[in-house]
Write a protein that holds these residues in place. Structure first.
Motif, PDB file in Angstrom:
ATOM      1  N   TYR A 132      38.573  42.852  36.102  1.00 38.06           N
ATOM      2  CA  TYR A 132      37.133  42.668  35.900  1.00 38.06           C
ATOM      3  C   TYR A 132      36.277  43.522  36.826  1.00 38.06           C
ATOM      4  O   TYR A 132      35.072  43.632  36.621  1.00 38.06           O
ATOM      5  CB  TYR A 132      36.758  41.193  36.051  1.00 38.06           C
ATOM      6  N   ASN A 192      27.976  33.489  33.984  1.00 39.53           N
ATOM      7  CA  ASN A 192      29.040  34.150  33.228  1.00 39.53           C
ATOM      8  C   ASN A 192      29.249  35.603  33.646  1.00 39.53           C
ATOM      9  O   ASN A 192      29.522  36.461  32.814  1.00 39.53           O
ATOM     10  CB  ASN A 192      28.766  34.046  31.726  1.00 39.53           C
ATOM     11  N   GLN A 193      29.136  35.841  34.942  1.00 38.67           N
ATOM     12  CA  GLN A 193      29.257  37.204  35.450  1.00 38.67           C
ATOM     13  C   GLN A 193      30.482  37.442  36.336  1.00 38.67           C
ATOM     14  O   GLN A 193      30.719  38.572  36.764  1.00 38.67           O
ATOM     15  CB  GLN A 193      27.995  37.578  36.250  1.00 38.67           C
ATOM     16  N   ILE A 252      33.196  34.525  33.645  1.00 40.99           N
ATOM     17  CA  ILE A 252      32.908  35.720  32.862  1.00 40.99           C
ATOM     18  C   ILE A 252      33.479  35.628  31.445  1.00 40.99           C
ATOM     19  O   ILE A 252      33.036  36.336  30.537  1.00 40.99           O
ATOM     20  CB  ILE A 252      33.441  36.972  33.593  1.00 40.99           C
TER      21      ILE A 252
END
Length: 168
Positions: free
Chosen positions: A152, A72-73, A47
């Motif tokens: 996150y 990229n999560q 991420i």
């Protein structure tokens, strides 16, 4: 340049998009590309990166929906135990503690995040400054992952490399 490139990015889809496994273990001989493969996966999922240009034109980008959901999560924690070795427990333990210190330094920003529990922040601080006890070191990856998840709001993807040095 007259070199060959083998695109192994389809592995990302095979591992995540085609299964519901929570854990995958790669058992391959030394020098087989396990570290390179995990590094590729870290780049894809992390991420804290923008990997679109890196993966542009590769096989994985054929799965647009998958890439939108996964690239990229997720927070990623990558740790290698390649330097954790020793002739006795005490030397190996000190090397393990040093590896955890380096990991904490990489993620030092977590200690100050408001979403992190104060108990985890205190343990993290002790880990980072090599003041942690054996129980805290044993649970260190869980602590760091819990902190990352709190910050996150997502589960953490964990990559562990060179585990063989710890078990055999």
């Amino acid at each position: 340049s007259g070199l060959y490139y083998v695109d192994k990015t389809e592995l990302l889809y095979d591992l995540v998009g085609e299964t519901d496994h929570h854990v995958t273990l790669f058992t391959r001989p030394r020098r087989f590309g396990k570290t390179l493969g995990m590094s590729m996966m870290e780049s894809f999922f992390d991420i804290n990166r923008d990997s679109r240009a890196l993966f542009e034109g590769l096989d994985i980008t054929k799965h647009e929906k998958f890439c939108a959901s996964w690239m990229n999560q997720y927070p990623v924690l990558f740790i290698s135990f390649k330097d954790v070795d020793g002739l006795d427990f005490e030397n190996a333990y000190q090397m393990l503690a040093g590896t955890i210190v380096n990991l904490c330094i990489k993620f030092s920003f977590l200690e100050k995040e408001l979403a992190v529990s104060s108990a985890d922040a205190v343990v993290f601080h002790r880990l980072m400054y090599k003041e942690a006890d054996k129980e805290e070191i044993k649970d260190s990856l869980q602590t760091i992952m819990r902190m990352m998840s709190a910050v996150y709001g997502k589960p953490v993807i964990l990559f562990i490399d060179e585990i063989h040095t710890l078990v055999g």
